[in-house]
Design an enzyme around this catalytic site. Structure first.
Site, PDB file in Angstrom:
ATOM      1  N   GLY A   7       0.765   4.841  -5.239  1.00 29.71           N
ATOM      2  CA  GLY A   7       0.287   3.501  -5.843  1.00 29.71           C
ATOM      3  C   GLY A   7       0.375   3.438  -7.030  1.00 29.71           C
ATOM      4  O   GLY A   7      -0.256   2.398  -7.800  1.00 29.71           O
ATOM      5  N   GLY A   8       1.359   4.161  -7.818  1.00 31.82           N
ATOM      6  CA  GLY A   8       1.405   3.895  -9.359  1.00 31.82           C
ATOM      7  C   GLY A   8       1.941   2.731  -9.568  1.00 31.82           C
ATOM      8  O   GLY A   8       2.149   2.711 -11.171  1.00 31.82           O
ATOM      9  N   GLY A  10       0.799  -0.281  -8.646  1.00 32.55           N
ATOM     10  CA  GLY A  10      -0.234  -1.176  -8.766  1.00 32.55           C
ATOM     11  C   GLY A  10      -0.788  -1.258 -10.283  1.00 32.55           C
ATOM     12  O   GLY A  10      -0.278  -0.768 -11.335  1.00 32.55           O
ATOM     13  N   PHE A  11      -1.671  -2.287 -10.298  1.00 32.49           N
ATOM     14  CA  PHE A  11      -2.349  -2.529 -11.634  1.00 32.49           C
ATOM     15  C   PHE A  11      -2.947  -1.227 -12.496  1.00 32.49           C
ATOM     16  O   PHE A  11      -2.463  -0.787 -13.645  1.00 32.49           O
ATOM     17  CB  PHE A  11      -3.429  -3.505 -11.591  1.00 32.49           C
ATOM     18  N   ILE A  12      -3.637  -0.677 -11.593  1.00 40.17           N
ATOM     19  CA  ILE A  12      -4.438   0.604 -12.474  1.00 40.17           C
ATOM     20  C   ILE A  12      -3.601   1.755 -12.568  1.00 40.17           C
ATOM     21  O   ILE A  12      -3.253   2.315 -13.652  1.00 40.17           O
ATOM     22  CB  ILE A  12      -5.767   0.964 -11.704  1.00 40.17           C
ATOM     23  N   GLY A  13      -2.544   1.655 -11.455  1.00 41.61           N
ATOM     24  CA  GLY A  13      -1.681   2.972 -11.506  1.00 41.61           C
ATOM     25  C   GLY A  13      -0.567   2.589 -12.666  1.00 41.61           C
ATOM     26  O   GLY A  13      -0.286   3.748 -13.340  1.00 41.61           O
ATOM     27  N   THR A 132     -14.186   1.618  -5.188  1.00 42.69           N
ATOM     28  CA  THR A 132     -14.499   0.396  -5.802  1.00 42.69           C
ATOM     29  C   THR A 132     -16.220   0.167  -5.765  1.00 42.69           C
ATOM     30  O   THR A 132     -16.665   0.791  -4.898  1.00 42.69           O
ATOM     31  CB  THR A 132     -13.929  -0.895  -5.360  1.00 42.69           C
ATOM     32  N   ASP A 133     -16.611  -0.251  -6.762  1.00 46.25           N
ATOM     33  CA  ASP A 133     -18.177  -0.591  -6.841  1.00 46.25           C
ATOM     34  C   ASP A 133     -18.424  -1.624  -5.461  1.00 46.25           C
ATOM     35  O   ASP A 133     -19.703  -1.620  -5.115  1.00 46.25           O
ATOM     36  CB  ASP A 133     -18.570  -1.105  -7.890  1.00 46.25           C
ATOM     37  N   GLU A 134     -17.530  -2.353  -4.907  1.00 41.24           N
ATOM     38  CA  GLU A 134     -17.741  -3.187  -3.920  1.00 41.24           C
ATOM     39  C   GLU A 134     -18.141  -2.453  -2.732  1.00 41.24           C
ATOM     40  O   GLU A 134     -18.860  -3.249  -1.736  1.00 41.24           O
ATOM     41  CB  GLU A 134     -16.380  -4.184  -3.860  1.00 41.24           C
ATOM     42  N   TYR A 158     -12.244  -5.917   2.876  1.00 44.04           N
ATOM     43  CA  TYR A 158     -11.602  -5.121   1.796  1.00 44.04           C
ATOM     44  C   TYR A 158     -12.863  -4.031   1.519  1.00 44.04           C
ATOM     45  O   TYR A 158     -12.451  -2.810   1.529  1.00 44.04           O
ATOM     46  CB  TYR A 158     -11.372  -5.936   0.493  1.00 44.04           C
ATOM     47  N   LYS A 162     -12.689   0.174   1.974  1.00 41.12           N
ATOM     48  CA  LYS A 162     -12.675   1.303   1.113  1.00 41.12           C
ATOM     49  C   LYS A 162     -13.801   2.163   1.480  1.00 41.12           C
ATOM     50  O   LYS A 162     -13.879   3.385   1.293  1.00 41.12           O
ATOM     51  CB  LYS A 162     -12.709   0.380  -0.282  1.00 41.12           C
TER      52      LYS A 162
END
Length: 336
Positions: A7-8, A10-13, A132-134, A158, A162
């Site tokens: 997933g590199g 994606g946003f964080i990746g 995730t903290d979620e 979601y 996770k």
């Protein structure tokens, strides 16, 4: 050391790859399926192949992933791959179950088999799950921040997907001695985030003079962390994180959603003012509802700060000005 990330694109990746290439010389392999939310900055092999390799693939493709592990023998694997947008999970949860649960299960099964290879240094191997903290659910305003011992109470498909992936990894740690680390990070912001997320959506809608939708009254609270700070935390965990541990990544920067949106609109009023002194704040529309909408997220990063000697450094408001300017230019290029 060879590092493989899923997933590199994606946003964080994407931001993690940028930081890795700036700071490290070891080979990074980016395994990404290039879904709708992918950024194509690193979806190529034009970078020095001794430092970076891109491979298109799905984390559910067992044979392809096995082949890559056998060929490159990575001793650090980071799983960024995930479906992440809560709204999409409410509309169609099956895709989230498939990617976030079944995909993670497939990864750890293939990696578990990979660790039987005698050419792998078992002592240095780490699998890092970006969670995730979620997974912890929602806090009231007076509640203490989530720590690593907080119970899982996910409130939407979601976060449930996770949480399920985290529990699978925990079970493999306890049953098979699987060398994993889990991180729980709060809301990231920065460059290359998909337009469906709050900050880029606000900027895009404002400059397009479209309504900026706000769930409820907008008083929901999030702990915002710059993606570069999160990536620095991940780098620290790669180097010094202990296998079997969970690390919460937070910035102690709790802000109401409506405050974030108004700050962006106020800044846009200064940098690209509209005619007749109109304000972008006029595009804000409250009252939209989201089922299972968590009120407050707050992460206690004490463990990470003490064990890894990491701390969030980037100021939210000053950096947000830079991010707004970046997205203005980014969206202009996209729209032209």
């Amino acid at each position: 050391m060879t590092i493989l990330i899923t997933g590199g694109c994606g946003f964080i990746g994407t931001n993690f790859i940028s930081k890795w290439l700036e700071q490290k010389s070891e080979l990074l392999i980016n395994y990404d399926n290039l879904t709708y939310s992918a950024n194509f900055k690193y979806a190529s092999t034009t970078i020095d192949p001794k430092k970076y390799i891109f491979i298109k693939g799905n984390i559910l493709d067992t044979k392809k992933f096995e082949t890559i592990l056998l060929k490159y023998l990575p001793n650090k694997i980071i799983n960024f791959a995930a479906e992440t947008h809560v709204d999409n999970s409410i509309i169609g949860p099956n895709k989230f179950i498939q990617t976030n649960i079944n995909g993670t299960l497939n990864l750890i099964n293939v990696i578990k088999k990979h660790l039987e290879n005698k050419n792998i240094n078992q002592k240095s191997f780490k699998f890092i799950q970006i969670s995730t903290d979620e997974v912890f659910g929602s806090l009231a305003e007076q509640d203490k921040s989530f720590d690593e011992e907080s119970p899982y109470r996910p409130n939407n498909p979601y976060s449930a997907s996770k949480a399920s992936a985290d529990l699978l990894i925990r079970s493999y740690q306890k049953t098979y001695g699987f060398p994993a680390i889990i991180t729980h990070c709060t809301n990231n912001y920065g460059k290359y985030q998909n337009r469906e997320k709050l900050i880029p959506k606000t900027i895009f809608n404002a400059i397009k003079k479209k309504n900026i939708p706000i769930y409820g009254s907008g008083k929901n609270i999030r702990d915002w962390i710059h993606v570069d700070d999160n990536c620095e935390a991940i780098l620290g965990i790669i180097e010094n994180g202990k296998v079997g541990e969970i690390y919460n990544v937070g910035a102690r920067n709790e802000i109401q959603n409506i405050e974030v949106v108004k700050y962006i609109c106020d800044h846009l009023d200064r940098v690209i003012p509209m005619k007749n002194d109109n304000s972008y704040n006029n595009f804000i529309k409250k009252g939209f509802e989201r089922p299972g909408h968590d009120y407050r997220y707050s992460i206690n990063p004490n463990k990470l700060e003490k064990q890894i000697r990491w701390k969030a450094k980037i100021n939210f408001k000053s950096s947000l000005k830079e991010i707004v300017s970046w997205y203005i230019n980014y969206f202009k290029k996209k729209l032209n």
